[in-house]
Motif scaffolding. Structure first.
Motif, PDB file in Angstrom:
ATOM      1  N   PRO A 157      18.304   4.803  84.410  1.00 41.80           N
ATOM      2  CA  PRO A 157      17.751   5.946  85.126  1.00 41.80           C
ATOM      3  C   PRO A 157      16.426   6.373  84.513  1.00 41.80           C
ATOM      4  N   ARG A 158      15.522   6.780  85.369  1.00 37.61           N
ATOM      5  CA  ARG A 158      14.211   7.204  84.888  1.00 37.61           C
ATOM      6  C   ARG A 158      14.250   8.669  84.501  1.00 37.61           C
ATOM      7  N   CYS A 159      13.544   8.983  83.460  1.00 37.00           N
ATOM      8  CA  CYS A 159      13.440  10.369  83.032  1.00 37.00           C
ATOM      9  C   CYS A 159      12.404  11.065  83.901  1.00 37.00           C
ATOM     10  N   ALA A 160      12.643  12.312  84.178  1.00 38.59           N
ATOM     11  CA  ALA A 160      11.662  13.083  84.932  1.00 38.59           C
ATOM     12  C   ALA A 160      10.443  13.330  84.058  1.00 38.59           C
ATOM     13  N   ALA A 161       9.295  13.362  84.676  1.00 41.76           N
ATOM     14  CA  ALA A 161       8.072  13.639  83.926  1.00 41.76           C
ATOM     15  C   ALA A 161       8.124  15.078  83.422  1.00 41.76           C
ATOM     16  N   PRO A 162       7.611  15.333  82.220  1.00 40.95           N
ATOM     17  CA  PRO A 162       7.640  16.700  81.715  1.00 40.95           C
ATOM     18  C   PRO A 162       6.832  17.627  82.619  1.00 40.95           C
ATOM     19  N   ALA A 163       7.284  18.875  82.735  1.00 42.34           N
ATOM     20  CA  ALA A 163       6.618  19.851  83.586  1.00 42.34           C
ATOM     21  C   ALA A 163       5.237  20.202  83.045  1.00 42.34           C
ATOM     22  N   GLU A 164       5.089  20.116  81.755  1.00 37.43           N
ATOM     23  CA  GLU A 164       3.794  20.399  81.145  1.00 37.43           C
ATOM     24  C   GLU A 164       3.429  19.238  80.232  1.00 37.43           C
ATOM     25  N   PRO A 165       2.145  19.007  80.016  1.00 27.99           N
ATOM     26  CA  PRO A 165       1.752  17.874  79.178  1.00 27.99           C
ATOM     27  C   PRO A 165       2.178  18.086  77.727  1.00 27.99           C
ATOM     28  N   PRO A 166       2.409  16.988  77.004  1.00 29.14           N
ATOM     29  CA  PRO A 166       2.785  17.105  75.605  1.00 29.14           C
ATOM     30  C   PRO A 166       1.694  17.822  74.803  1.00 29.14           C
ATOM     31  N   SER A 167       2.130  18.701  73.930  1.00 25.10           N
ATOM     32  CA  SER A 167       1.210  19.416  73.055  1.00 25.10           C
ATOM     33  C   SER A 167       1.999  19.918  71.856  1.00 25.10           C
ATOM     34  N   PRO A 168       1.317  20.279  70.770  1.00 24.64           N
ATOM     35  CA  PRO A 168       2.043  20.830  69.616  1.00 24.64           C
ATOM     36  C   PRO A 168       2.805  22.104  69.966  1.00 24.64           C
ATOM     37  N   ASN A 169       2.239  22.951  70.827  1.00 22.26           N
ATOM     38  CA  ASN A 169       2.930  24.187  71.206  1.00 22.26           C
ATOM     39  C   ASN A 169       4.202  23.888  71.984  1.00 22.26           C
ATOM     40  N   ARG A 170       4.129  22.914  72.897  1.00 21.83           N
ATOM     41  CA  ARG A 170       5.312  22.538  73.668  1.00 21.83           C
ATOM     42  C   ARG A 170       6.383  21.983  72.748  1.00 21.83           C
ATOM     43  N   THR A 171       5.976  21.119  71.817  1.00 24.87           N
ATOM     44  CA  THR A 171       6.933  20.533  70.885  1.00 24.87           C
ATOM     45  C   THR A 171       7.601  21.614  70.046  1.00 24.87           C
ATOM     46  N   ALA A 172       6.807  22.542  69.524  1.00 25.83           N
ATOM     47  CA  ALA A 172       7.361  23.628  68.708  1.00 25.83           C
ATOM     48  C   ALA A 172       8.336  24.469  69.530  1.00 25.83           C
ATOM     49  N   ARG A 173       7.965  24.769  70.776  1.00 29.24           N
ATOM     50  CA  ARG A 173       8.835  25.576  71.632  1.00 29.24           C
ATOM     51  C   ARG A 173      10.146  24.845  71.901  1.00 29.24           C
ATOM     52  N   LEU A 174      10.077  23.541  72.174  1.00 33.11           N
ATOM     53  CA  LEU A 174      11.294  22.771  72.432  1.00 33.11           C
ATOM     54  C   LEU A 174      12.185  22.695  71.199  1.00 33.11           C
ATOM     55  N   VAL A 175      11.567  22.571  70.018  1.00 32.27           N
ATOM     56  CA  VAL A 175      12.348  22.545  68.777  1.00 32.27           C
ATOM     57  C   VAL A 175      13.049  23.884  68.574  1.00 32.27           C
ATOM     58  N   VAL A 176      12.337  24.977  68.801  1.00 33.46           N
ATOM     59  CA  VAL A 176      12.930  26.303  68.633  1.00 33.46           C
ATOM     60  C   VAL A 176      14.059  26.510  69.643  1.00 33.46           C
ATOM     61  N   GLU A 177      13.846  26.073  70.908  1.00 35.18           N
ATOM     62  CA  GLU A 177      14.900  26.208  71.913  1.00 35.18           C
ATOM     63  C   GLU A 177      16.134  25.383  71.527  1.00 35.18           C
ATOM     64  N   ALA A 178      15.906  24.171  71.013  1.00 34.51           N
ATOM     65  CA  ALA A 178      17.039  23.339  70.588  1.00 34.51           C
ATOM     66  C   ALA A 178      17.764  23.992  69.417  1.00 34.51           C
ATOM     67  N   ALA A 179      17.008  24.545  68.477  1.00 38.60           N
ATOM     68  CA  ALA A 179      17.630  25.228  67.335  1.00 38.60           C
ATOM     69  C   ALA A 179      18.428  26.437  67.802  1.00 38.60           C
ATOM     70  N   ASP A 180      17.917  27.159  68.793  1.00 35.13           N
ATOM     71  CA  ASP A 180      18.653  28.302  69.334  1.00 35.13           C
ATOM     72  C   ASP A 180      19.960  27.862  69.983  1.00 35.13           C
ATOM     73  N   ARG A 181      19.922  26.724  70.725  1.00 33.48           N
ATOM     74  CA  ARG A 181      21.150  26.225  71.343  1.00 33.48           C
ATOM     75  C   ARG A 181      22.165  25.789  70.288  1.00 33.48           C
ATOM     76  N   VAL A 182      21.689  25.097  69.251  1.00 30.88           N
ATOM     77  CA  VAL A 182      22.588  24.668  68.172  1.00 30.88           C
ATOM     78  C   VAL A 182      23.150  25.893  67.463  1.00 30.88           C
ATOM     79  N   ASN A 183      22.305  26.895  67.231  1.00 27.50           N
ATOM     80  CA  ASN A 183      22.753  28.113  66.570  1.00 27.50           C
ATOM     81  C   ASN A 183      23.800  28.832  67.417  1.00 27.50           C
ATOM     82  N   ALA A 184      23.569  28.919  68.729  1.00 28.02           N
ATOM     83  CA  ALA A 184      24.543  29.567  69.607  1.00 28.02           C
ATOM     84  C   ALA A 184      25.867  28.803  69.583  1.00 28.02           C
ATOM     85  N   ALA A 185      25.802  27.479  69.537  1.00 29.16           N
ATOM     86  CA  ALA A 185      27.028  26.684  69.467  1.00 29.16           C
ATOM     87  C   ALA A 185      27.739  26.893  68.138  1.00 29.16           C
ATOM     88  N   SER A 186      26.962  27.076  67.058  1.00 27.42           N
ATOM     89  CA  SER A 186      27.595  27.279  65.748  1.00 27.42           C
ATOM     90  C   SER A 186      28.295  28.626  65.666  1.00 27.42           C
TER      91      SER A 186
END
Length: 195
Positions: free
Chosen positions: A94-123
């Protein structure tokens, strides 16, 4: 890696596909011959083989669907002889959907923080005692840096200053809302207020 088929799709993106051809590892002399025949297919722009990785990488016209390229490759007797007579029946991953916004350091940081928030909520669903990863992870980084200073060992590990800096930065990023709330409740001016 599937072993019941002679050829399988390892990875594909528009315009390029990497196929696993296990027989190449057993018979490296056929590798370049197979690449030449693949290059002769109408929609194939270039083909490279790696006998060591047992793979065939095919660059093709981006407007030709992968199924069409696989049908052309299935017509190559050498690939059919590898046990892939039904190569065109392989389903591409299956093909991955193209990201809604282009890759950038801000996008990467935001995605990392969102992932950490999800992991934290699960913990937090784990039975007590609850572990707040927004405090634990920065604490581990700072603690690792301080441990290097105290023990004066681990030359292969990152420098202690780097670990402490990343720990403090991670704490500030992961706890930005808490810090703002604390400063607001203490009556201190925050970064967004005019003095």
């Amino acid at each position: 890696m599937p072993s019941d088929r002679g050829v399988f799709i390892i990875h594909c993106i528009p315009g390029r596909a990497r196929l696993g051809v296990p027989v190449l590892r057993r018979d490296p002399a056929r590798a370049e011959e197979i690449a030449e025949l693949a290059r002769a297919c109408p929609s194939v722009v270039d083909a490279r083989v790696s006998a060591w990785a047992a793979s065939l990488t095919v660059e093709h016209e981006p407007d030709v669907p992968l199924e069409g390229v696989l049908s052309e490759l299935a017509g190559i007797p050498e690939l059919s002889g590898c046990g892939c007579g039904s190569l065109d029946a392989l389903a591409p991953p299956p093909r991955c959907a193209a990201p809604a916004e282009p890759p950038s350091p801000n996008r990467t940081a935001r995605l990392v923080v969102e992932a950490a928030d999800r992991v934290n909520a699960a913990s937090l669903t784990v039975p007590p005692p609850h572990v707040d990863l927004r405090l634990l992870i920065p604490g581990l980084l700072v603690g690792s840096g301080l441990l290097q200073v105290l023990l004066r060992r681990s030359p292969a590990a990152p420098h202690w200053v780097t670990l402490v800096k990343y720990g403090v930065d991670a704490f500030l990023v992961l706890n930005h809302g808490r810090i703002q709330g604390f400063l607001a409740s203490a009556g201190a001016p925050t970064g967004g207020e005019a003095e």
